[in-house]
Design a protein around this motif. Sequence first.
Motif, PDB file in Angstrom:
ATOM      1  N   SER A 137       0.781  -1.267   0.196  1.00 30.39           N
ATOM      2  CA  SER A 137       0.022   0.303  -0.109  1.00 30.39           C
ATOM      3  C   SER A 137       0.882   1.455  -0.295  1.00 30.39           C
ATOM      4  N   SER A 138       2.109   1.085   0.128  1.00 26.54           N
ATOM      5  CA  SER A 138       2.810   2.289  -0.033  1.00 26.54           C
ATOM      6  C   SER A 138       3.513   2.344  -1.085  1.00 26.54           C
ATOM      7  N   ARG A 139       3.315   1.798  -1.636  1.00 23.39           N
ATOM      8  CA  ARG A 139       4.075   2.167  -3.316  1.00 23.39           C
ATOM      9  C   ARG A 139       3.135   2.412  -3.925  1.00 23.39           C
ATOM     10  N   ILE A 140       1.769   2.757  -3.639  1.00 22.16           N
ATOM     11  CA  ILE A 140       0.820   3.412  -4.516  1.00 22.16           C
ATOM     12  C   ILE A 140       1.142   4.738  -5.088  1.00 22.16           C
ATOM     13  N   ARG A 141       1.267   5.385  -5.491  1.00 23.01           N
ATOM     14  CA  ARG A 141       1.806   6.822  -5.587  1.00 23.01           C
ATOM     15  C   ARG A 141       0.492   7.652  -6.258  1.00 23.01           C
ATOM     16  N   SER A 142      -0.649   7.437  -6.551  1.00 25.94           N
ATOM     17  CA  SER A 142      -1.521   7.708  -7.276  1.00 25.94           C
ATOM     18  C   SER A 142      -3.047   7.291  -7.359  1.00 25.94           C
TER      19      SER A 142
END
Length: 155
Positions: A74-79
């Motif tokens: 979930s921390s890799r989601i940028r948009s």
Amino acid sequence: MMQMDHPYNQVEMIAFGGLHRLVWGGAVAWLVFACHTGHGGIVNSILNATPFRILSRLSYSMYLTHVMINLFVSSRIRSPFWLDEFQLVYYFLADMAIIVMASVVLYMMYEAPSLTITTIIFRKDKPVDKTPKGPTKGRTEIQSKMNGNTKTNSH
């Protein structure tokens, strides 16, 4: 309780909110006790199946790894993105596969060796069978040699 046309009853909601976890825990405890004492029936047969035994060995490792992996993903989601049913199932299965692989590695590195060491430390030695066997009538070859006999009794 979640039906929109169900009339709200405060006593019912208080009883459910206060007791549902206790009743669920009691039901699971009774199931474990019934299976342990041999009264589990078909539930005991299902829970003793090989896939469930493998899953039971991995469950603690999965518990330990799932939070870290979910936070990482979930921390890799940028948009923001649109999520439909297919993507939801896809992401769930991908996360589950990664969690299971990490759990297998964790189990093989830490839990399995410690379980093996524990069984070695706490194993009960088998009792020695003291009944006479074969032609020596209870005497071993070493005992026969210590007594000066080079041959064992063969009556």
